[in-house]
Every structure is written in structure tokens, then in C-alpha cells.
Scaffold this motif. Structure first.
Motif, PDB file in Angstrom:
ATOM      1  N   PHE A 150       0.816  -1.208   0.000  1.00  0.00           N
ATOM      2  CA  PHE A 150       0.000   0.000   0.000  1.00  0.00           C
ATOM      3  C   PHE A 150       0.854   1.265   0.000  1.00  0.00           C
ATOM      4  N   ALA A 151       2.166   1.127   0.215  1.00  0.00           N
ATOM      5  CA  ALA A 151       3.073   2.275   0.123  1.00  0.00           C
ATOM      6  C   ALA A 151       3.942   2.212  -1.122  1.00  0.00           C
ATOM      7  N   ASP A 152       3.586   1.318  -2.055  1.00  0.00           N
ATOM      8  CA  ASP A 152       4.365   1.128  -3.281  1.00  0.00           C
ATOM      9  C   ASP A 152       3.667   1.862  -4.431  1.00  0.00           C
ATOM     10  N   PRO A 153       4.272   2.920  -4.970  1.00  0.00           N
ATOM     11  CA  PRO A 153       3.621   3.684  -6.048  1.00  0.00           C
ATOM     12  C   PRO A 153       3.300   2.863  -7.290  1.00  0.00           C
ATOM     13  N   SER A 154       4.001   1.762  -7.514  1.00  0.00           N
ATOM     14  CA  SER A 154       3.730   0.953  -8.701  1.00  0.00           C
ATOM     15  C   SER A 154       2.506   0.056  -8.510  1.00  0.00           C
ATOM     16  N   VAL A 155       2.099  -0.177  -7.272  1.00  0.00           N
ATOM     17  CA  VAL A 155       0.970  -1.057  -6.965  1.00  0.00           C
ATOM     18  C   VAL A 155      -0.321  -0.268  -6.744  1.00  0.00           C
ATOM     19  N   LEU A 156      -0.201   0.913  -6.193  1.00  0.00           N
ATOM     20  CA  LEU A 156      -1.385   1.689  -5.787  1.00  0.00           C
ATOM     21  C   LEU A 156      -2.415   1.904  -6.907  1.00  0.00           C
ATOM     22  N   PRO A 157      -2.013   2.219  -8.145  1.00  0.00           N
ATOM     23  CA  PRO A 157      -3.029   2.413  -9.184  1.00  0.00           C
ATOM     24  C   PRO A 157      -3.893   1.175  -9.440  1.00  0.00           C
ATOM     25  N   PHE A 158      -3.318  -0.016  -9.286  1.00  0.00           N
ATOM     26  CA  PHE A 158      -4.085  -1.237  -9.506  1.00  0.00           C
ATOM     27  C   PHE A 158      -5.099  -1.454  -8.383  1.00  0.00           C
ATOM     28  N   ILE A 159      -4.707  -1.101  -7.159  1.00  0.00           N
ATOM     29  CA  ILE A 159      -5.650  -1.179  -6.037  1.00  0.00           C
ATOM     30  C   ILE A 159      -6.768  -0.162  -6.240  1.00  0.00           C
ATOM     31  N   ALA A 160      -6.404   1.043  -6.674  1.00  0.00           N
ATOM     32  CA  ALA A 160      -7.402   2.085  -6.914  1.00  0.00           C
ATOM     33  C   ALA A 160      -8.388   1.663  -7.997  1.00  0.00           C
ATOM     34  N   GLN A 161      -7.907   0.966  -9.027  1.00  0.00           N
ATOM     35  CA  GLN A 161      -8.784   0.486 -10.105  1.00  0.00           C
ATOM     36  C   GLN A 161      -9.828  -0.489  -9.563  1.00  0.00           C
ATOM     37  N   ARG A 162      -9.416  -1.356  -8.661  1.00  0.00           N
ATOM     38  CA  ARG A 162     -10.356  -2.324  -8.086  1.00  0.00           C
ATOM     39  C   ARG A 162     -11.397  -1.629  -7.199  1.00  0.00           C
ATOM     40  N   ILE A 163     -10.955  -0.594  -6.497  1.00  0.00           N
ATOM     41  CA  ILE A 163     -11.911   0.171  -5.690  1.00  0.00           C
ATOM     42  C   ILE A 163     -12.925   0.854  -6.607  1.00  0.00           C
ATOM     43  N   LEU A 164     -12.454   1.386  -7.727  1.00  0.00           N
ATOM     44  CA  LEU A 164     -13.358   1.979  -8.717  1.00  0.00           C
ATOM     45  C   LEU A 164     -14.418   0.967  -9.164  1.00  0.00           C
ATOM     46  N   ASN A 165     -13.994  -0.274  -9.419  1.00  0.00           N
ATOM     47  CA  ASN A 165     -14.929  -1.301  -9.862  1.00  0.00           C
ATOM     48  C   ASN A 165     -16.026  -1.542  -8.832  1.00  0.00           C
ATOM     49  N   VAL A 166     -15.643  -1.564  -7.550  1.00  0.00           N
ATOM     50  CA  VAL A 166     -16.634  -1.768  -6.490  1.00  0.00           C
ATOM     51  C   VAL A 166     -17.578  -0.574  -6.410  1.00  0.00           C
ATOM     52  N   PHE A 167     -17.012   0.632  -6.411  1.00  0.00           N
ATOM     53  CA  PHE A 167     -17.840   1.831  -6.286  1.00  0.00           C
ATOM     54  C   PHE A 167     -18.821   1.966  -7.453  1.00  0.00           C
ATOM     55  N   SER A 168     -18.355   1.664  -8.659  1.00  0.00           N
ATOM     56  CA  SER A 168     -19.225   1.816  -9.826  1.00  0.00           C
ATOM     57  C   SER A 168     -20.348   0.788  -9.824  1.00  0.00           C
ATOM     58  N   SER A 169     -20.119  -0.376  -9.195  1.00  0.00           N
ATOM     59  CA  SER A 169     -21.193  -1.366  -9.094  1.00  0.00           C
ATOM     60  C   SER A 169     -22.205  -0.966  -8.026  1.00  0.00           C
ATOM     61  N   LEU A 170     -21.743  -0.273  -6.990  1.00  0.00           N
ATOM     62  CA  LEU A 170     -22.633   0.182  -5.921  1.00  0.00           C
ATOM     63  C   LEU A 170     -23.380   1.456  -6.293  1.00  0.00           C
ATOM     64  N   ASP A 171     -22.743   2.280  -7.101  1.00  0.00           N
ATOM     65  CA  ASP A 171     -23.277   3.614  -7.381  1.00  0.00           C
ATOM     66  C   ASP A 171     -23.055   3.940  -8.860  1.00  0.00           C
ATOM     67  N   THR A 172     -23.840   3.303  -9.714  1.00  0.00           N
ATOM     68  CA  THR A 172     -23.650   3.467 -11.166  1.00  0.00           C
ATOM     69  C   THR A 172     -23.883   4.904 -11.624  1.00  0.00           C
ATOM     70  N   GLU A 173     -24.687   5.646 -10.878  1.00  0.00           N
ATOM     71  CA  GLU A 173     -25.010   7.027 -11.269  1.00  0.00           C
ATOM     72  C   GLU A 173     -23.765   7.894 -11.349  1.00  0.00           C
ATOM     73  N   HIS A 174     -22.777   7.622 -10.488  1.00  0.00           N
ATOM     74  CA  HIS A 174     -21.588   8.477 -10.422  1.00  0.00           C
ATOM     75  C   HIS A 174     -20.340   7.776 -10.951  1.00  0.00           C
ATOM     76  N   TYR A 175     -20.536   6.847 -11.885  1.00  0.00           N
ATOM     77  CA  TYR A 175     -19.415   6.089 -12.446  1.00  0.00           C
ATOM     78  C   TYR A 175     -18.343   7.007 -13.027  1.00  0.00           C
ATOM     79  N   PHE A 176     -18.756   8.016 -13.780  1.00  0.00           N
ATOM     80  CA  PHE A 176     -17.763   8.881 -14.430  1.00  0.00           C
ATOM     81  C   PHE A 176     -17.009   9.728 -13.410  1.00  0.00           C
ATOM     82  N   PHE A 177     -17.660  10.053 -12.306  1.00  0.00           N
ATOM     83  CA  PHE A 177     -16.945  10.757 -11.223  1.00  0.00           C
ATOM     84  C   PHE A 177     -15.821   9.875 -10.685  1.00  0.00           C
TER      85      PHE A 177
END
Length: 251
Positions: free
Chosen positions: A88-115
Motif C-alpha cells: 500500500f506504500a508502493d507507487p507501482s501497486v497503488l493504481p491497480f488497487i485504486a482500479q479495483r476500488i473503482l470497480n466496487v464503487f461503480s457497481s454500488l453507485d452506477t449514477e456516479h461512475y464517471f466521477f
């Protein structure tokens, strides 16, 4: 959207990615001594979405895999659990973790996917800028690294990382030869080299560092949910550069 989140690192990341549309309720935070502290009740409403790293993470915090509204970032964590802080402190890994969080958020809240997409792009852009700035400040600068989690952050800035031998660390973390540890750190300080450690540095070594009382010894802190993660990483670079730059000036 209200969201309960298991581990402290995941809470920090989720808070950034969610922006104004997600209110993160952490289950666990870090105490001042670096240990995990439960802040959410063990029994929570099943209507509240709950995000965990993986099913083992859920089990760790007493959460049933069959719980309604349970969301996992990974079915199985792709890295050793004991290395969680490092990843979680590795800059090369963080974007991939963030992408997975995006996937969860967009499934929970499709209205704000583009946000959430924009938040991911902002996260990636700011992270890259922070690492580039870290290189401008610290490339080639010597750092004596006693941390357990921030090695990749230092490597990303292309520092010249100095570390004690594994044999010495084994002695020191068991409380042996701490006088030699103190002597070694004092020698490093005399050379004007920053000494860094973190919450996972063995406690007896931390206590010795605190007794030395030098401004060249830097605690690399974990970010809290109240902080902007990228600013926190930037501050780590800046704190090291302040020591390295002042030592270079005095020399």
C-alpha cells in the motif's frame, strides 16, 4: 453513499476514491503505537455495504462471508498478508488497487461512475507527479532505511538506500547488541544521512532511536483517513529532503 471498510489502508484509499459521494466508516484505525484499533461495532446493519480486502480479511475481523452487502477487493490477496503495508506504500501497486476500488464503487453507485473514473485519473496523475518530484529531490541521496514498509517508496525516488545486514537486524529486533545499533545510527547521523523508520520497525529499535533524539531520524507515518493519501506520500519525500538538503548545505 455510506460505506464501512475493514483495514486502515483500504479506508484511506476508499476515502480518496469516493470523494464527495462516499462517506467511509472505518472498522479499524491505527493507534499511536502503530497497532490496529477497532472503532466500529462488531455487529453492523447488513444494509450497510462493507468492503474488505479479501475473504481472509473478512474472517480476521469476524465478518461472515455470507454477509449481505459484503464486497471483496480480491477473492484471494495477490501478495503476502504480512507485506500489506509495503504494497500500500508502493507507487507501482497503488493504481491497480485504486482500479479495483473503482470497480466496487461503480457497481454500488452506477449514477456516479464517471466521477469515480475521474478520481482514478486524478489519483494516477498526482501519484506520478509526486514520484517524479521525489526523484528530483532525492535521486542519488543516501538514506539509512530502517523501515519495514517504505522501501519501494524510497526506491521509486531513486534514493541510494543503505540498510543494515539481516544478521544485525535479527540481533537488534530481539533486543540484543542495541549499543552497537545506537553506535551505528550515530555514525550515520554524523555523515549527514537521514535515518528513517516506521511503525513496523521493531519496538526495541524504535525506543533506541527515540533516545538518540536527533532531527535526522524521521518517522515515516502511515496516512490517516483524515489525510489526502498523495499529500501524505509527498510529505514523506519532503521530510527526507529537508534533512538531506540541510546536511548538504552544512557540508
Amino acid at each position: 453513499m455510506d460505506l464501512c471498510v475493514s483495514s486502515p489502508w483500504l479506508s484511506v484509499m476508499s476515502n480518496f476514491m469516493g470523494g464527495v459521494y462516499v462517506t467511509v466508516h472505518p472498522m479499524v484505525v491505527w493507534s499511536e503505537d502503530g497497532l490496529e484499533k477497532r472503532v466500529a461495532p462488531k455487529k453492523m446493519s447488513e444494509d450497510l455495504p462493507l468492503l474488505v480486502l479479501d475473504y481472509s480479511d473478512a474472517q480476521k475481523y469476524g465478518i461472515s462471508e455470507k454477509r449481505k452487502n459484503l464486497y471483496v477487493l480480491y477473492r484471494n490477496l495477490p501478495f503476502p498478508r504480512e507485506k500489506l503495508d509495503s504494497y500500500f506504500a508502493d507507487p507501482s501497486v497503488l493504481p491497480f488497487i485504486a482500479q479495483r476500488i473503482l470497480n466496487v464503487f461503480s457497481s454500488l453507485d452506477t449514477e456516479h461512475y464517471f466521477f469515480y473514473q475521474r478520481r482514478l485519473a486524478e489519483f494516477q496523475g498526482r501519484l506520478e507527479s509526486t514520484v517524479l518530484l521525489g526523484r528530483q529531490l532525492l535521486q542519488g541521496k543516501k538514506v539509512y532505511d530502517l523501515s519495514a514498509s517504505y522501501g519501494e517508496l524510497l526506491r521509486a525516488a531513486r534514493c541510494e538506500i543503505l540498510r543494515p545486514s539481516g544478521e544485525n537486524v535479527t540481533l537488534w529486533k530481539n533486543g540484543e547488541s542495541l549499543d552497537s545499533f545506537k553506535q551505528k545510527v550515530e555514525e550515520i547521523i554524523k555523515q549527514g544521512i537521514p535515518v528513517v523508520y516506521d511503525a513496523q520497525t521493531p519496538r526495541c529499535m524504535q525506543d533506541t532511536l527515540l533516545k538518540i533524539k536527533s532531527s535526522q531520524i524521521i518517522l515515516l507515518k502511515r496516512p490517516t483517513i483524515e489525510e489526502d493519501l498523495i499529500i501524505s506520500l509527498y510529505d514523506q519525500y519532503l521530510s527526507i529532503w529537508n534533512i538531506a538538503a540541510s546536511s548538504a548545505t552544512s557540508n
